[in-house]
Design a protein around this motif. Structure first.
Motif, PDB file in Angstrom:
ATOM      1  N   UNK A 102       8.044  -6.921 -10.090  1.00  0.00           N
ATOM      2  CA  UNK A 102       7.572  -5.693  -9.636  1.00  0.00           C
ATOM      3  C   UNK A 102       7.514  -5.690  -7.927  1.00  0.00           C
ATOM      4  N   UNK A 103       7.742  -4.318  -7.648  1.00  0.00           N
ATOM      5  CA  UNK A 103       7.318  -4.395  -6.247  1.00  0.00           C
ATOM      6  C   UNK A 103       5.897  -4.889  -5.712  1.00  0.00           C
ATOM      7  N   UNK A 104       5.746  -4.791  -4.420  1.00  0.00           N
ATOM      8  CA  UNK A 104       4.531  -5.309  -4.065  1.00  0.00           C
ATOM      9  C   UNK A 104       3.506  -4.274  -4.211  1.00  0.00           C
ATOM     10  N   UNK A 105       2.102  -4.520  -4.143  1.00  0.00           N
ATOM     11  CA  UNK A 105       1.136  -3.774  -4.170  1.00  0.00           C
ATOM     12  C   UNK A 105       0.879  -3.234  -2.823  1.00  0.00           C
ATOM     13  N   UNK A 106       0.517  -1.991  -2.380  1.00  0.00           N
ATOM     14  CA  UNK A 106       0.550  -1.374  -1.334  1.00  0.00           C
ATOM     15  C   UNK A 106      -0.831  -1.861  -0.821  1.00  0.00           C
ATOM     16  N   UNK A 107      -0.840  -2.480   0.403  1.00  0.00           N
ATOM     17  CA  UNK A 107      -1.856  -2.966   0.850  1.00  0.00           C
ATOM     18  C   UNK A 107      -2.477  -2.047   2.055  1.00  0.00           C
ATOM     19  N   UNK A 120      -1.842  13.359   8.261  1.00  0.00           N
ATOM     20  CA  UNK A 120      -2.273  13.976   6.897  1.00  0.00           C
ATOM     21  C   UNK A 120      -1.509  13.517   5.897  1.00  0.00           C
ATOM     22  N   UNK A 121      -0.294  13.651   6.015  1.00  0.00           N
ATOM     23  CA  UNK A 121       0.707  13.229   4.745  1.00  0.00           C
ATOM     24  C   UNK A 121       0.681  12.036   4.379  1.00  0.00           C
ATOM     25  N   UNK A 122       0.595  11.239   5.368  1.00  0.00           N
ATOM     26  CA  UNK A 122       0.709   9.602   5.109  1.00  0.00           C
ATOM     27  C   UNK A 122      -0.617   9.212   4.647  1.00  0.00           C
ATOM     28  N   UNK A 123      -1.789   9.664   5.077  1.00  0.00           N
ATOM     29  CA  UNK A 123      -3.180   9.243   4.828  1.00  0.00           C
ATOM     30  C   UNK A 123      -3.203   9.733   3.255  1.00  0.00           C
ATOM     31  N   UNK A 124      -2.563  10.831   2.805  1.00  0.00           N
ATOM     32  CA  UNK A 124      -2.791  11.328   1.397  1.00  0.00           C
ATOM     33  C   UNK A 124      -1.909  10.424   0.512  1.00  0.00           C
ATOM     34  N   UNK A 128      -3.432   7.913  -2.567  1.00  0.00           N
ATOM     35  CA  UNK A 128      -3.089   7.787  -3.843  1.00  0.00           C
ATOM     36  C   UNK A 128      -2.455   6.615  -4.494  1.00  0.00           C
ATOM     37  N   UNK A 129      -1.785   5.883  -3.389  1.00  0.00           N
ATOM     38  CA  UNK A 129      -0.945   4.878  -3.813  1.00  0.00           C
ATOM     39  C   UNK A 129      -1.699   3.267  -3.441  1.00  0.00           C
ATOM     40  N   UNK A 130      -2.579   3.163  -2.373  1.00  0.00           N
ATOM     41  CA  UNK A 130      -3.043   2.052  -2.168  1.00  0.00           C
ATOM     42  C   UNK A 130      -3.914   0.922  -3.113  1.00  0.00           C
ATOM     43  N   UNK A 131      -3.386   0.001  -3.062  1.00  0.00           N
ATOM     44  CA  UNK A 131      -3.612  -0.964  -4.369  1.00  0.00           C
ATOM     45  C   UNK A 131      -3.061  -1.043  -5.561  1.00  0.00           C
ATOM     46  N   UNK A 132      -1.893  -0.106  -5.556  1.00  0.00           N
ATOM     47  CA  UNK A 132      -1.091  -0.098  -6.738  1.00  0.00           C
ATOM     48  C   UNK A 132       0.331  -0.425  -6.326  1.00  0.00           C
ATOM     49  N   UNK A 133       1.098  -0.611  -7.595  1.00  0.00           N
ATOM     50  CA  UNK A 133       2.388  -1.294  -7.376  1.00  0.00           C
ATOM     51  C   UNK A 133       3.115  -0.136  -6.476  1.00  0.00           C
ATOM     52  N   UNK A 134       4.013  -0.318  -5.497  1.00  0.00           N
ATOM     53  CA  UNK A 134       4.674   0.577  -4.769  1.00  0.00           C
ATOM     54  C   UNK A 134       5.959   1.119  -5.917  1.00  0.00           C
ATOM     55  N   UNK A 135       5.984   2.473  -5.746  1.00  0.00           N
ATOM     56  CA  UNK A 135       6.895   2.987  -6.446  1.00  0.00           C
ATOM     57  C   UNK A 135       8.024   3.507  -5.375  1.00  0.00           C
ATOM     58  N   UNK A 136       9.244   3.024  -5.524  1.00  0.00           N
ATOM     59  CA  UNK A 136      10.038   3.385  -4.647  1.00  0.00           C
ATOM     60  C   UNK A 136      10.668   4.525  -4.458  1.00  0.00           C
ATOM     61  N   UNK A 137      10.624   5.554  -5.604  1.00  0.00           N
ATOM     62  CA  UNK A 137      10.848   6.888  -5.637  1.00  0.00           C
ATOM     63  C   UNK A 137       9.760   7.741  -4.619  1.00  0.00           C
TER      64      UNK A 137
END
Length: 187
Positions: A102-107, A120-124, A128-137
């Protein structure tokens, strides 16, 4: 008699191919696994996809090219750094294990020199993705969304200087040039 000898010859060859299936590669078109039991070793693939793979590949003839195609489909889901298949055989049968790294978890997302629109786009994305496995798509989409915002807001002197995922820490590092032109030379 001659037909029987020829059939025996081909039966031996077929048995050799089946017995050496785990040593075969997809460049040997026509090689296949016979009646494998399928295992998909991850929770990131939806159950409906797992059931479909098992239904289509278990207890039948599975070509090596089919296994390769399935690996590509799994990889294209975006959650994995590596996908591979392991073939095992014991006295009870043949087993095809689909395995995943698996890809790493976004910390954390570390950002430098961002204007409010990009922030704003990066924070959004982070929410939505912090502490989840990173989806490269989704990560690629974020990168291209940022580029699109830079271009559409006439920030032509700005650019993404660094967009780097540190696999060991799970940190995404984004640096954007500030768009300040220090010097213009006309000769």
């Amino acid at each position: 008699k001659e037909g029987e000898k020829e059939a025996e010859f081909y039966i031996v060859k077929i048995k050799e191919l089946i017995d050496s299936a785990e040593l075969s590669a997809s460049s040997y078109k026509g090689y296949f696994l016979t009646n494998p039991k399928i295992f998909i070793n991850t929770d990131l693939i939806p159950d409906s996809v797992k059931i479909n793979v098992i239904k289509n590949q278990e207890n039948t003839f599975v070509k090596y090219t089919t296994v390769e195609e399935q690996l590509k489909i799994f990889y294209d889901l975006g959650f994995f750094n590596e996908v591979y298949a392991v073939i095992e055989r014991d006295s009870l049968g043949l087993y095809l294990h689909y395995n995943f790294v698996e890809n790493p978890i976004l910390k954390e997302i570390k950002i430098n020199n961002l204007n409010d629109i990009l922030y704003e786009v990066i924070k959004k994305y982070e929410i939505e993705n912090k502490n989840n496995v990173i989806n490269h798509n989704k990560l690629y989409n974020l990168y291209y969304d940022l580029l699109g915002i830079i271009k559409s807001n006439n920030l032509c002197a700005s650019d993404i200087n660094k967009f780097y995922l540190d696999y060991s820490s799970g940190n995404l590092i984004i640096e954007v040039t500030d768009g300040v032109i220090d010097k213009i030379s006309i000769s």
